[in-house]
Design a protein around this motif. Structure first.
Motif, short mmCIF file in Angstrom:
data_model
loop_
_atom_site.label_atom_id
_atom_site.label_comp_id
_atom_site.label_asym_id
_atom_site.label_seq_id
_atom_site.Cartn_x
_atom_site.Cartn_y
_atom_site.Cartn_z
N SER A 170 -47.89 25.50 -13.41
CA SER A 170 -48.01 26.94 -13.15
C SER A 170 -47.08 27.67 -14.10
O SER A 170 -46.39 27.06 -14.93
N TRP A 171 -47.08 29.00 -14.01
CA TRP A 171 -46.16 29.77 -14.84
C TRP A 171 -45.69 31.00 -14.07
O TRP A 171 -46.30 31.43 -13.11
N THR A 172 -44.56 31.53 -14.54
CA THR A 172 -44.01 32.76 -13.96
C THR A 172 -44.62 33.94 -14.68
O THR A 172 -44.53 34.04 -15.91
N GLU A 173 -45.22 34.83 -13.92
CA GLU A 173 -45.83 36.05 -14.47
C GLU A 173 -45.13 37.25 -13.87
O GLU A 173 -45.04 37.40 -12.65
N PHE A 174 -44.59 38.12 -14.74
CA PHE A 174 -44.05 39.37 -14.26
C PHE A 174 -45.19 40.30 -13.88
O PHE A 174 -46.21 40.35 -14.57
N SER A 175 -45.04 41.01 -12.79
CA SER A 175 -46.14 41.82 -12.28
C SER A 175 -46.06 43.28 -12.69
O SER A 175 -46.95 44.06 -12.38
N ASP A 176 -44.98 43.66 -13.39
CA ASP A 176 -44.94 45.02 -13.91
C ASP A 176 -44.08 45.05 -15.18
O ASP A 176 -43.38 44.09 -15.49
N ALA A 177 -44.17 46.16 -15.89
CA ALA A 177 -43.54 46.25 -17.20
C ALA A 177 -42.03 46.41 -17.14
O ALA A 177 -41.37 46.46 -18.17
N THR A 178 -41.45 46.48 -15.94
CA THR A 178 -40.00 46.51 -15.85
C THR A 178 -39.41 45.11 -15.83
O THR A 178 -38.20 44.93 -15.89
N LEU A 179 -40.27 44.09 -15.74
CA LEU A 179 -39.86 42.69 -15.60
C LEU A 179 -39.03 42.48 -14.34
O LEU A 179 -38.25 41.54 -14.24
N GLY A 180 -39.23 43.36 -13.36
CA GLY A 180 -38.43 43.28 -12.15
C GLY A 180 -39.08 42.53 -11.01
O GLY A 180 -38.42 42.14 -10.06
N ALA A 181 -40.38 42.30 -11.07
CA ALA A 181 -41.09 41.57 -10.01
C ALA A 181 -41.85 40.42 -10.66
O ALA A 181 -42.41 40.57 -11.74
N ARG A 182 -41.87 39.28 -9.99
CA ARG A 182 -42.52 38.12 -10.58
C ARG A 182 -43.30 37.35 -9.53
O ARG A 182 -43.04 37.44 -8.34
#
Length: 291
Positions: A170-182
């Protein structure tokens, strides 16, 4: 404390357009916000379409936009020997095989199969998966064809590869452009079948070169377009096979044309150079892309 490292990696096979501007500027903004590094990489393994003139245009456009990056710039065509060494390792481990069927032969084989009522599987881009015939060729026959200069590509044996890797692919995907949620995304490389990893004359492909480069350059955050989201599955598989560190990913929105289509160099969408010549400013470009 390890600095976060970002990269912008265009191919010099045409003029940069607004979609490239958005990706480059977003990488710069995120790197600055994180106090991290921004690298520029020239992905020019396609030696027939990539030219020095387009590469020079990339530098002009990015400098005009105000982008700053670390030197020296990594140019993929200068590192074929490194990719060859990784490919040789995969060949030695029998994780790749020479595939000799041409596009026409693949189409004919699939058309014949479809006549027998079989729905041929396709990858996420809609391309038919490669038939398994070449995997069954004896080693002697493979060597004979290669010695006779038959054209071929090195394809990943997806089933052998999947048998080698961890169950938690699997991989870690940030869910917004602030890189604050993953979030964690399950990788599904089998959906792509036996992908091409290299050709006879070029010892790499996009998938192979990008994972090798990201690892060698210490890239920790890959920020790129949503159109590459599904391809991340193949790259995660290669990272696992090769024991490479995996970056975290953010696949950003695409900049679309007036007709709702993704901008494309090959379709001649307006480039940054043309906008500059028409009197646009870097701030105008930022407004056009929503930054």
């Amino acid at each position: 404390m390890t600095l976060l490292t970002f990269r912008f990696a265009p191919s010099p096979n045409g003029d940069l357009h607004l979609g490239h501007a958005y990706s480059a500027l977003l990488n710069q903004r995120l790197a600055e916000t994180a106090g991290g590094r921004l690298l520029l990489r020239i992905e020019d393994i396609d030696t027939t379409r990539c030219t020095p003139e387009f590469e020079a245009g990339i530098y002009r456009d990015l400098e005009w936009l105000g982008l700053e990056w670390e030197r020296p710039v990594r140019r993929q065509s200068d590192h074929f020997a490194e990719y060859q060494a990784v490919l040789d390792r995969l060949v030695g481990e029998e994780l790749v095989y020479p595939a000799f069927m041409s596009r026409g032969e693949i189409r004919a084989y699939i058309a014949d199969s479809d006549k027998r009522g079989r729905d041929w599987p396709r990858d996420p881009d809609g391309v038919p998966l490669y038939p398994a015939m070449d995997k069954a060729l004896p080693i002697s026959e493979r060597k004979r064809r290669i010695a006779e200069n038959a054209p071929f590509a090195w394809r990943l044996d997806i089933e052998k590869a999947m048998a080698r890797v961890s169950s938690d692919l699997s991989w870690t995907e940030f869910s917004d452009a602030t890189l604050g949620a993953r979030r964690r995304i399950e990788a599904r490389p089998r959906d792509w079948g036996d992908v091409i990893l290299a050709r006879r004359d070029i010892p790499t492909s996009y998938h192979l070169a990008v994972v090798v480069d990201d690892a060698l350059q210490g890239i920790s955050q890959v920020v790129r377009g949503q159109d590459l989201f599904l391809a991340t599955s193949v790259q995660r598989l290669l990272q696992d096979l090769l024991g490479l560190d995996q970056p975290a990913y953010f696949h950003h929105r695409l900049i679309l044309g007036p007709d709702g289509r993704k901008l494309s160099k090959s379709l001649g969408d307006t480039g940054l150079a043309a906008l500059r010549q028409a009197g646009a400013s870097p701030d105008d470009v930022r407004r056009l892309v929503g930054l």
